[in-house]
Design a protein around this motif. Structure first.
Motif, PDB file in Angstrom:
ATOM      1  N   LEU A   1       0.825  -1.205   0.000  1.00  7.64           N
ATOM      2  CA  LEU A   1       0.000   0.000   0.000  1.00  7.64           C
ATOM      3  C   LEU A   1       0.863   1.261   0.000  1.00  7.64           C
ATOM      4  O   LEU A   1       0.552   2.232  -0.691  1.00  7.64           O
ATOM      5  CB  LEU A   1      -0.936  -0.006   1.212  1.00  7.64           C
ATOM      6  N   GLU A   2       1.961   1.247   0.773  1.00  9.09           N
ATOM      7  CA  GLU A   2       2.873   2.392   0.744  1.00  9.09           C
ATOM      8  C   GLU A   2       3.428   2.602  -0.651  1.00  9.09           C
ATOM      9  O   GLU A   2       3.517   3.732  -1.137  1.00  9.09           O
ATOM     10  CB  GLU A   2       4.030   2.165   1.732  1.00  9.09           C
TER      11      GLU A   2
ATOM     12  N   ARG B   1      -7.044   0.335  -6.611  1.00 11.97           N
ATOM     13  CA  ARG B   1      -7.362  -1.083  -6.393  1.00 11.97           C
ATOM     14  C   ARG B   1      -7.040  -1.555  -4.977  1.00 11.97           C
ATOM     15  O   ARG B   1      -7.706  -2.460  -4.463  1.00 11.97           O
ATOM     16  CB  ARG B   1      -6.600  -1.950  -7.402  1.00 11.97           C
ATOM     17  N   THR B   2      -6.045  -0.961  -4.325  1.00 10.83           N
ATOM     18  CA  THR B   2      -5.558  -1.522  -3.052  1.00 10.83           C
ATOM     19  C   THR B   2      -5.837  -0.671  -1.822  1.00 10.83           C
ATOM     20  O   THR B   2      -5.721  -1.166  -0.702  1.00 10.83           O
ATOM     21  CB  THR B   2      -4.040  -1.763  -3.127  1.00 10.83           C
ATOM     22  N   TYR B   3      -6.212   0.589  -1.980  1.00 12.09           N
ATOM     23  CA  TYR B   3      -6.373   1.468  -0.821  1.00 12.09           C
ATOM     24  C   TYR B   3      -7.551   1.060   0.056  1.00 12.09           C
ATOM     25  O   TYR B   3      -8.644   0.773  -0.437  1.00 12.09           O
ATOM     26  CB  TYR B   3      -6.544   2.917  -1.275  1.00 12.09           C
ATOM     27  N   LYS B   4      -7.322   1.052   1.347  1.00  9.19           N
ATOM     28  CA  LYS B   4      -8.365   0.808   2.331  1.00  9.19           C
ATOM     29  C   LYS B   4      -8.282   1.907   3.390  1.00  9.19           C
ATOM     30  O   LYS B   4      -7.206   2.181   3.925  1.00  9.19           O
ATOM     31  CB  LYS B   4      -8.198  -0.560   3.005  1.00  9.19           C
ATOM     32  N   GLN B   5      -9.415   2.522   3.708  1.00  7.19           N
ATOM     33  CA  GLN B   5      -9.450   3.585   4.702  1.00  7.19           C
ATOM     34  C   GLN B   5      -9.466   2.980   6.105  1.00  7.19           C
ATOM     35  O   GLN B   5     -10.449   2.378   6.522  1.00  7.19           O
ATOM     36  CB  GLN B   5     -10.679   4.473   4.486  1.00  7.19           C
ATOM     37  N   ARG B   6      -8.374   3.121   6.843  1.00  7.13           N
ATOM     38  CA  ARG B   6      -8.251   2.538   8.188  1.00  7.13           C
ATOM     39  C   ARG B   6      -8.931   3.393   9.241  1.00  7.13           C
ATOM     40  O   ARG B   6      -9.496   2.883  10.203  1.00  7.13           O
ATOM     41  CB  ARG B   6      -6.775   2.376   8.549  1.00  7.13           C
TER      42      ARG B   6
END
Length: 419
Positions: A9-10, A197-202
């Motif tokens: 993700l980074e 495609r890969t980002y998720k809001q934590r």
């Protein structure tokens, strides 16, 4: 990138900087020259003023939108939706600029594209709190700017080769310039898709049971009031944001006006473009070094060093910049400090704000950054128009840099020591 261990993700977050930086580079180099070419009959002062006003309008719109939309984006799952919406808006308008048109329609398309680009970058900045930890923020943020600088040169070099080599192939220079928008837009798209495609809001606010769109919007405005009160009570955060308003003014104005100012001075367009290309390569290692030095001597201290350097850069531009050689010197100086001050400003702010409200806080952060851009470019445009001397407009932003510097010196750094 092999020497630094990034998470997936980074890495994808860093790659968006590679994509959007290509358009930023195009906008600060080729686009002002193209606008000057289609805006025939205008004087040098009129060209600088028109370009400054366009920058100011785009920045003003973003500054007005971001606090409200940023607060809405803090609801879980919303951040990526707003990001995609503004990204697609900027992308479509980037392609639209390839259509032959007059100076005014082109300027309108440019402003709308810039609004989409800069708005997407506000949500992108706020993603930093989701993709990494406080300990890695300086490194990851600096890596984004660093790889953005060097990565953006790939499509830029392709565009330059097309513009300068096109006539030998029977292609008009203006057509080749317009094709640059298509090439840059495709590059931007390619390096955005992995993040989408890969980002998720934590971190984010959860919807309460029974909440409707109306109640969410209403609570958003109430939340903005609460956020403003929280900022006002937090002296470190408040002083830093005001200082940021002043010092980033100089940074953004130098970046956005450099090519237009150089062209107005009569410096050959080829020299302008090549010098700014060198800026990208200088900025790559400089931003990486800045991130590492921040971990050793303090993030705030390194920001102060960059602001001091920009004070000198503005003085150089106002009093010494006359020839292509001097523009090359200016470009190298900007490259040494540009990425560092932007990256560390972003990460330093991220450490000061609550993670679950990061987008809302970054919306206010963007107000300070964008209104600074509005004020800086507007100031350059007004003073240049009144005096007919672009160098006086450039000199005027030096005062704002000094004010920002003085305020930074009153802050404790991230380690609790005086700056």
């Amino acid at each position: 990138m092999a020497k630094t261990k990034y998470t997936k993700l980074e890495r994808n977050w860093v790659m968006y900087d590679v994509g959007n930086s290509a358009l930023v580079l195009l906008n600060t180099s080729i686009v002002p020259i193209y606008f000057n070419a289609i805006n025939t009959g205008a004087s040098a002062a009129e060209l600088v003023s028109a370009w400054a006003n366009a920058q100011a309008i785009a920045s003003l719109v973003v500054a007005l939108l971001m606090p409200v939309l940023g607060s809405l984006a803090d609801y879980a799952g919303n951040k990526i939706k707003f990001f995609i919406g503004f990204f697609l808006t900027g992308l479509v308008l980037c392609f639209a600029q390839a259509i032959p048109m007059g100076a005014l329609p082109f300027l309108v398309a440019y402003v709308l594209c810039t609004i989409g680009l800069n708005s997407s970058m506000t949500f992108y900045d706020a993603m930093l709190t989701d993709v990494t930890t406080d300990e890695r923020m300086d490194t990851v943020s600096s890596s984004g700017y660093a790889w953005g600088y060097v990565g953006s040169t790939v499509p830029f070099i392709v565009c330059l080769a097309l513009i300068f080599g096109g006539p030998a192939l029977g292609l008009e220079t203006m057509l080749c310039t317009r094709l640059s928008f298509v090439i840059t837009g495709l590059w931007w798209l390619a390096f955005t898709l992995p993040l989408i495609r890969t980002y998720k809001q934590r971190f984010g606010k959860e919807r309460e049971p029974g909440e409707t769109l109306g109640t969410i919007v209403g609570s958003t405005f109430l939340g903005l009031v609460d956020t403003m009160r929280s900022i006002a009570k937090n002296r470190t955060l408040l002083v830093y944001m005001v200082a940021f308003f002043f010092y980033i003014d100089g940074v953004h104005t130098v970046i956005s006006m450099a090519t237009s100012y150089g062209a107005a001075l009569g410096i050959d367009s080829t020299q302008l473009v090549l010098a700014l290309l060198v800026t990208q390569f200088v900025a790559f290692p400089s931003a990486i070094i800045y991130g590492k030095l921040a971990g050793k001597v303090g993030t705030l201290r390194m920001i102060i060093v960059a602001v001091l350097a920009y004070c000198g850069i503005v003085l150089f531009a106002a009093f010494a910049l006359k020839t292509a050689v001097e523009f090359w010197i200016l470009a190298i100086l900007v490259g040494l400090f540009q990425g560092g001050v932007q990256a560390l400003s972003r990460s330093f702010f991220g450490k000061l704000v609550p993670k679950e409200h990061s987008n809302e806080y970054y919306g206010f952060f963007d107000i300070f950054g964008r209104y600074a851009s509005v004020f800086g470019t507007f100031l350059v445009g007004i003073i240049t128009s009144l005096t007919g001397d672009a160098s006086l407009g450039v000199l005027s932003i030096g005062v704002l840099l000094v004010v920002g510097l003085v305020m930074l010196l009153t802050l404790p750094d991230a380690r609790g020591e005086r700056a």
